[in-house]
Design an enzyme around this catalytic site. Structure first.
Site, PDB file in Angstrom:
ATOM      1  N   GLY A 287       0.874  -1.172   0.000  1.00 41.51           N
ATOM      2  CA  GLY A 287       0.000   0.000   0.000  1.00 41.51           C
ATOM      3  C   GLY A 287       0.899   1.207   0.000  1.00 41.51           C
ATOM      4  O   GLY A 287       2.127   1.071  -0.004  1.00 41.51           O
TER       5      GLY A 287
ATOM      6  N   ARG B 147       4.580   5.333   2.033  1.00 41.48           N
ATOM      7  CA  ARG B 147       5.225   6.654   2.213  1.00 41.48           C
ATOM      8  C   ARG B 147       4.684   7.660   1.213  1.00 41.48           C
ATOM      9  O   ARG B 147       5.294   8.701   1.001  1.00 41.48           O
ATOM     10  CB  ARG B 147       6.724   6.526   2.054  1.00 41.48           C
TER      11      ARG B 147
ATOM     12  N   LYS C  84       5.030  12.136  -2.042  1.00 40.00           N
ATOM     13  CA  LYS C  84       5.854  10.987  -1.648  1.00 40.00           C
ATOM     14  C   LYS C  84       6.872  11.410  -0.601  1.00 40.00           C
ATOM     15  O   LYS C  84       7.552  12.425  -0.772  1.00 40.00           O
ATOM     16  CB  LYS C  84       6.580  10.449  -2.891  1.00 40.00           C
TER      17      LYS C  84
ATOM     18  N   ASP D 254      10.041   4.065   7.689  1.00 38.31           N
ATOM     19  CA  ASP D 254       9.879   5.431   8.203  1.00 38.31           C
ATOM     20  C   ASP D 254       8.957   6.342   7.389  1.00 38.31           C
ATOM     21  O   ASP D 254       8.718   7.482   7.771  1.00 38.31           O
ATOM     22  CB  ASP D 254      11.260   6.097   8.383  1.00 38.31           C
ATOM     23  N   GLY D 255       8.477   5.856   6.261  1.00 33.50           N
ATOM     24  CA  GLY D 255       7.575   6.698   5.460  1.00 33.50           C
ATOM     25  C   GLY D 255       8.287   7.827   4.739  1.00 33.50           C
ATOM     26  O   GLY D 255       7.654   8.743   4.214  1.00 33.50           O
TER      27      GLY D 255
ATOM     28  N   ARG E   7      -2.929   0.870  -9.522  1.00 29.51           N
ATOM     29  CA  ARG E   7      -1.907  -0.059  -9.987  1.00 29.51           C
ATOM     30  C   ARG E   7      -2.536  -1.412 -10.290  1.00 29.51           C
ATOM     31  O   ARG E   7      -3.635  -1.707  -9.809  1.00 29.51           O
ATOM     32  CB  ARG E   7      -0.870  -0.257  -8.853  1.00 29.51           C
TER      33      ARG E   7
ATOM     34  N   ASP F 292       2.875  -4.003  -8.299  1.00 29.86           N
ATOM     35  CA  ASP F 292       2.458  -2.800  -7.559  1.00 29.86           C
ATOM     36  C   ASP F 292       3.099  -1.552  -8.145  1.00 29.86           C
ATOM     37  O   ASP F 292       2.737  -0.438  -7.759  1.00 29.86           O
ATOM     38  CB  ASP F 292       2.825  -2.926  -6.073  1.00 29.86           C
ATOM     39  N   ASN F 293       4.038  -1.723  -9.063  1.00 23.25           N
ATOM     40  CA  ASN F 293       4.646  -0.560  -9.716  1.00 23.25           C
ATOM     41  C   ASN F 293       4.147  -0.392 -11.150  1.00 23.25           C
ATOM     42  O   ASN F 293       4.732   0.365 -11.920  1.00 23.25           O
ATOM     43  CB  ASN F 293       6.168  -0.681  -9.699  1.00 23.25           C
TER      44      ASN F 293
END
Ligand code: AMP
Ligand code: MG
Length: 478
Positions: free
Chosen positions: A84, A87, A107, A119-120, A177, A246-247
């Site tokens: 998901g 970040r 982003k 850490d996002g 996606r 997912d990309n």
């Protein structure tokens, strides 16, 4: 400016509300003013660091309904449901001058429920690479997400070494996606899957609704667009690096730039992503992986389409890819309308580049600037095996002359053979300067990639291949 939150409000169960948390002392460093104007965004955002401050205010118009999207994905061939926006946040959609809704996606704005203890954040290095990569592909005519603005910060984050955190806002028709559909399919969430399809039809593929079988029409469109995009990657020597599902964008745009690279020397099995030890996403594997990814996506269509209907769509992939690839490659050598003689001459040219390890972009560029009437063009000096070159040149000259207007051919070549691409060493130079707080080189490279075919760049640093061609290795999620 007209903002909407269609994804967030129509699909509340498919998102998590998350307010952006910009890194400390974020400063706006790069703005794509042409894109900002096209989207009708307020000029105030770009003045006096306004937007950096505003993104820390939960009441700011872009923060009030920002969400992280849930999706899954096949990563290196294995299904992973735990993905998901870890970040990234969908801030809003904005209507452009053609009344299309365009996603504004931030982003590097801190953790979300999908961060999996990470850490996002995004580091300055990879943020700059994505920012420049997206714009470069766009101006080469390869469909891509676009880059709206980039923020630097004072916050240190830890990867293999300490690095600086940064953020960027990118735009795309949507951030849906392949992995979005896969997730709701594999989790047997049929209603959610249906809602996602409905949203996708209404807002992104309304023409599919006119078809007897809208789902099949959608899969067909995604297949065609993906095939054409990957054909252009191959034609221009672009390696995405992490073609996990997912990309992969359902719009067939290049998306989620990570360890991407353009080829320097023509090496068809080049791999730049250091986590890809098997070479799954090597340059020459990309066309096959594109189809593999479409198979993975097509499973989500199986509740709505029969297997023969799905197969009919996927069968379009290879011919569409070949058609686009051959057309673009022949344009690059000044020829039109593929036939077996022209393709044989093209293949001999590519074999020479590969056997003699020539620089892919530069050598094509030199060919495009060569005088077709010359019996020994300076291009010849590029090749050690002069006999092979002379034989090839002779056959090539004949083809060009037979085809007709060689001036028109040369003009066509000049718009298909860039002088400038964002090579890895250019990006590294830009990054090294940015780390010293000097964004001038980034701005210069961004200026050059806007007109990549212009002869004014030929004598500049941006047209130069690297001095050494030592193996390059880039990291994935950074
Ligand atoms: P990527 O390889 O960048 O496409 O990322 C794969 C997944 O990992 C996505 O779900 C990302 O959101 C997530 N991810 C990558 N880096 C981070 C990070 N630093 N913090 C949180 N999530 C991340
Ligand atoms: Mg990703």
């Amino acid at each position: 400016m007209k903002l909407t939150h269609l994804y967030a409000t129509e699909l509340p169960e498919l998102v998590s509300s998350v307010t952006p948390q910009p890194p400390a002392n974020s400063t706006l460093q790069l703005v794509n003013t042409a894109l900002a104007e096209e989207l009708g965004l307020p000029a105030q955002w770009w003045q006096n660091n306004y937007l950096a401050g505003a993104l820390s205010d939960p009441d700011f118009v872009l923060c009030r309904q920002s969400v992280a999207q849930k999706y899954g994905g096949h990563q290196f061939g294995h299904w992973n449901p735990m993905l998901g926006d870890g970040r990234g946040l969908l801030l809003a959609e904005v209507q452009n001058s053609k009344q299309q809704h365009i996603d504004l996606h931030l982003k590097g704005a801190g953790p979300t429920p999908y961060s999996r203890h990470a850490d996002g954040r995004a580091v300055l290095r990879s943020t700059l690479r994505e920012y420049i990569g997206g714009e470069a592909l766009h101006y080469l005519g390869i469909p891509s997400s676009r880059s709206l603005c980039l923020f630097n910060s004072d916050e240190t984050i830890y990867r293999e070494t300490p690095e600086t955190a940064a953020m960027m806002i990118r735009t795309a028709a949507s951030h849906i996606r392949f992995g979005h559909f896969e997730y709701y399919y594999h989790h047997n969430q049929h209603q959610a899957l249906q809602q996602l399809f409905e949203h996708t039809f209404i807002h992104h593929f309304p023409e599919a609704l006119k078809s007897d079988n809208p789902h099949q029409a959608l899969l067909r469109t995604i297949t065609l667009r993906t095939a054409r995009m990957i054909a252009l990657w191959q034609a221009y020597g672009f390696v995405h690096g992490v073609m996990n599902t997912d990309n992969m964008s359902i719009h067939g745009i290049t998306f989620d730039y990570g360890p991407f690279a353009f080829l320097d020397n023509f090496e068809s099995n080049a791999v730049f992503n250091h986590t890809d030890q098997q070479g799954r996403y090597a340059f020459d594997q990309q066309p096959g992986i594109g189809l593999w990814n479409l198979y993975a996506l097509s499973q989500a269509f199986s509740a709505f389409c029969s297997q023969p209907e799905i197969d009919e769509c996927l069968a379009l992939y290879e011919p569409t890819f070949m058609q686009q690839y051959q057309q673009t490659m022949l344009q690059r050598i000044g020829l039109n309308k593929p036939d077996s003689t022209k393709l044989a001459v093209l293949n001999r040219w590519l074999s020479m580049l590969s056997d003699q390890q020539r620089d892919y972009t530069k050598t094509f560029r030199q060919l495009s600037l060569s005088d077709i009437e010359s019996s020994a063009p300076t291009l010849r000096d590029q090749f050690i095996d002069r006999v092979a070159f002379d034989e090839w040149w002779h056959d090539y000259q004949q083809l060009r002359t037979k085809e007709g207007d060689t001036n028109a051919q040369q003009l066509m070549m000049q718009t298909h053979n860039p002088a400038v691409i964002p090579r890895t060493h250019h990006l590294q130079y830009v990054i090294d300067s940015a780390k010293q707080n000097n964004f001038k080189p980034a701005e210069e490279l961004l200026e050059a990639i806007k007109t990549p075919f212009d002869t004014r760049w030929d004598e500049t640093r941006w047209a130069l291949p690297p001095l050494t061609t030592s193996a390059v290795s880039l990291s994935c999620s950074s």
